[in-house]
Design an enzyme around this catalytic site. Structure first.
Site, PDB file in Angstrom:
ATOM      1  N   GLU A 147       0.941  -1.143   0.020  1.00  0.00           N
ATOM      2  CA  GLU A 147      -0.143   0.118  -0.006  1.00  0.00           C
ATOM      3  C   GLU A 147       0.896   1.130   0.141  1.00  0.00           C
ATOM      4  O   GLU A 147       0.577   2.061   0.783  1.00  0.00           O
ATOM      5  CB  GLU A 147      -1.079  -0.117   1.263  1.00  0.00           C
ATOM      6  CG  GLU A 147      -1.913  -1.121   1.283  1.00  0.00           C
ATOM      7  CD  GLU A 147      -2.959  -1.076   2.146  1.00  0.00           C
ATOM      8  OE1 GLU A 147      -4.283  -1.165   1.889  1.00  0.00           O
ATOM      9  OE2 GLU A 147      -2.705  -0.833   3.427  1.00  0.00           O
ATOM     10  N   GLU A 222      -6.666  -7.084  -1.328  1.00  0.00           N
ATOM     11  CA  GLU A 222      -7.286  -7.105   0.039  1.00  0.00           C
ATOM     12  C   GLU A 222      -8.839  -6.933  -0.225  1.00  0.00           C
ATOM     13  O   GLU A 222      -9.048  -5.777  -0.530  1.00  0.00           O
ATOM     14  CB  GLU A 222      -6.739  -6.255   1.032  1.00  0.00           C
ATOM     15  CG  GLU A 222      -5.131  -6.565   1.260  1.00  0.00           C
ATOM     16  CD  GLU A 222      -4.799  -5.681   2.278  1.00  0.00           C
ATOM     17  OE1 GLU A 222      -5.409  -4.897   2.759  1.00  0.00           O
ATOM     18  OE2 GLU A 222      -3.247  -5.790   2.602  1.00  0.00           O
TER      19      GLU A 222
END
Length: 573
Positions: A147, A222
């Site tokens: 991320e 995710e």
């Protein structure tokens, strides 16, 4: 494509360090029975290099055995070995000692950081690169950074990551993973851009097509059918029905997916992280990582598990059926675990470290746990005690008796105290409640008393400091439960079992602290909730005598604990 044929990855995240090693295989069988063909896991740098140059891949940290066990169970693995993991994990996975390296800046091209990063990723590569699919193993893909687009957009830094991964042996399929809004910033051209938190098929495909090659493949790295908890808030619950429909839509459109989490487990010991943003207070996470996931904290199937299983079954090739779901594990009630010994922490201190000003945990060479700061004050009268830079929670003890607590969550850092004639002993017990694991404030992650302590605006100098990391807990010397202890204390007891089974220790009548059973740190409890019980897995119990130890920060005079058959995760004081 896998071996020249279309392959839809249906993956679930579960972390080896949050599950007893003896239970890994059972959890994987549950994954297969729900219809998963892949397991995703982070690798935690601070587990494997807790002190600089000291590596540990033993026991519950044996990531190699975790991956090979998955292969034996017919599961592929998605490996996420970035030094930064987030994961509601202490410091986002970074070792605490990086902060003691002068000038080191994490997640940057800083040479000191890259030097330590390189050592770490080479250690990981040495063990796991041979298990990639191109070498006959079951590791399908390897994630680069984590991320990063939510943190920065330095493409040169990402290229350095890529080169280090390849040099470490991870020369298979690399990918990046970012929330949809940040994918472009965190994407490195040439790699597969995976997306977090978005499950509308048309939007997923349009975003990947724009960045990549116009034709996929498409991977939601995710997918959140649940969420985590932090202290002082209600337990998060995400109803299964809506998310079963979303899963159906994703699979119908040929998109691969990784559920975060499939099984959360428990963040043992002191490894929970914390969040802090510009618009929120400090939010330390609880020890339970139940996550309202398809498998609960103990590894039992939930309503969500069966709803998702039904959807996945629908998308399997004709004639293919899923394995039968293993039976739910039995849990046992253990009534009347008695505390037989207690001692005030003030009577069981290690050798003092002396300093003119309070030192931070990192300056003391301590990672987690607690530090007790002591100052003798020869003054009389009342006034304001102020702690500048409290990280994170303090119990204030005056002349052996607890008088107050201060809490970073609530931005409390001062109180009025009354000093009697003669020498007063001021003890400040400070707890590291978890280093920040996400966002810009990760660069400000020291613990302890960061600045100063003053009384009526006059700085207090010449301190004694006592390190209490509680890495190992020995026997208590005191002989009996003592209701006259008015300070933080260590307690111990014993209980006997005819047969080991899961249980949940009921801590509702206690205050705040940590529990160990048979030497295993089970995690933290705090009466403010939402977590009111501590999961005790059968794997850490034994037939016959078992030992329990408790560090109670608030000095509550309890001498009894019960083991329950079900957890309590939804109460607030």
């Amino acid at each position: 494509m896998l071996d020249g044929k279309p392959f839809q990855m249906i993956s679930g995240e579960m972390h080896y360090a949050r599950i007893p090693k003896q239970a890994w295989r059972d959890r994987m069988k549950m994954a297969k029975s729900m219809g998963l063909n892949t397991i995703g896991t982070y690798i935690f740098w601070n587990l494997h290099e807790p002190e600089k140059g000291v590596f540990d891949f033993s026991g519950d940290h044996d990531i190699v055995d975790f991956v090979t066990t998955a292969k034996e169970e017919g599961l592929w693995v998605i490996l996420r070995p970035s030094p930064y993991v987030c994961a509601e994990w202490e410091y986002g996975g970074y070792p605490y000692w990086l902060q003691s390296e002068k000038g080191l800046v994490v997640r940057s091209r800083n040479s000191k950081y890259l030097k330590e990063y390189r050592k770490y990723i080479n250690e990981i590569g040495k063990r796991l690169a041979p298990l990639q699919i191109k070498n006959g193993g079951n590791i399908l893909m390897i994630q680069l950074e984590n991320e990063y687009g939510s943190y920065g957009n330095d493409k040169e830094y990402l290229k350095i990551n890529q080169k280090m991964f390849i040099a470490a042996g991870f020369d298979g399929l690399l990918y990046t993973c970012d929330p949809a809004a940040d994918v472009e910033k965190g994407y490195l051209p040439g790699l597969l851009p995976a997306i977090n938190g978005l499950d509308k098929p048309n939007e997923v495909k349009a975003l990947v097509n724009k960045l990549h090659n116009g034709k996929g493949p498409y991977y939601i790295a995710e997918w959140y059918p649940a969420w985590f908890d932090w202290w002082g808030t209600p337990h998060h619950i995400v109803p299964p029905g809506d998310y079963a429909n979303r899963l159906d839509s994703v699979l119908k459109n040929g998109i691969s997916i990784n559920m975060y989490m499939f099984h959360g487990g428990t963040t043992r010991g002191f490894m929970n992280g914390a969040n802090l943003k510009d618009d929120t207070n400090f939010e330390p996470q609880i020890s339970s990582y139940d996550y309202d996931a398809p498998l609960d904290e103990a590894g039992n199937p939930t309503e969500k598990y069966f709803a998702f299983r039904k959807v996945i079954q629908k998308h399997l090739p004709a004639g293919v059926s899923l394995p039968e779901v293993p039976k739910r594990k039995p849990a046992v009630a253990i009534p009347g675990i008695m505390i037989s010994k207690e001692i005030s922490i003030l009577d069981n201190l290690p050798k003092a470290i002396k300093s003119r000003n309070p030192k931070r945990f990192e300056e003391l060479g301590q990672d987690f746990g607690y530090v007790l700061y002591r100052k003798k004050i020869l003054k009389t009268g009342s006034g304001t005690l102020l702690i500048k830079g409290l990280r994170d929670y303090a119990v204030i003890i005056l002349n052996g008796k607890t008088i107050a607590t201060l809490d970073r969550r609530l931005k409390t850092d001062s109180l009025s105290i009354n000093l009697s004639a003669g020498i007063n002993t001021l003890d400040i017990l400070v707890e590291n409640m978890g280093r920040i694991n996400f966002g810009k404030y990760m660069l400000d992650n020291n613990k302890g008393i960061l600045e100063s302590v003053s009384f009526n605006k006059t700085p207090l100098i010449n301190w004694e400091m006592f390190k209490l990391p509680f890495k190992k807990i020995g026997d208590i010397k005191s002989n009996a439960h003592n209701e006259k202890i008015f300070s933080p204390k260590l307690s111990s007891g014993k209980f006997t079992l005819e047969k080991a089974a899961d249980t949940y220790l009921d801590m509702r009548n206690w205050g705040k602290g940590v529990v160990w059973v048979n030497g295993h740190n089970l995690g933290k409890y705090w009466s403010i909730g939402p977590q009111q019980t501590i999961y005790l897995p059968k794997e850490w119990l034994q037939e016959g005598e078992n030992k329990i130890m408790i560090f109670e920060m608030l000095g509550n005079n309890q001498n009894l604990i019960n083991g329950l058959e079900k957890p309590i995760l939804n109460l607030l004081q």
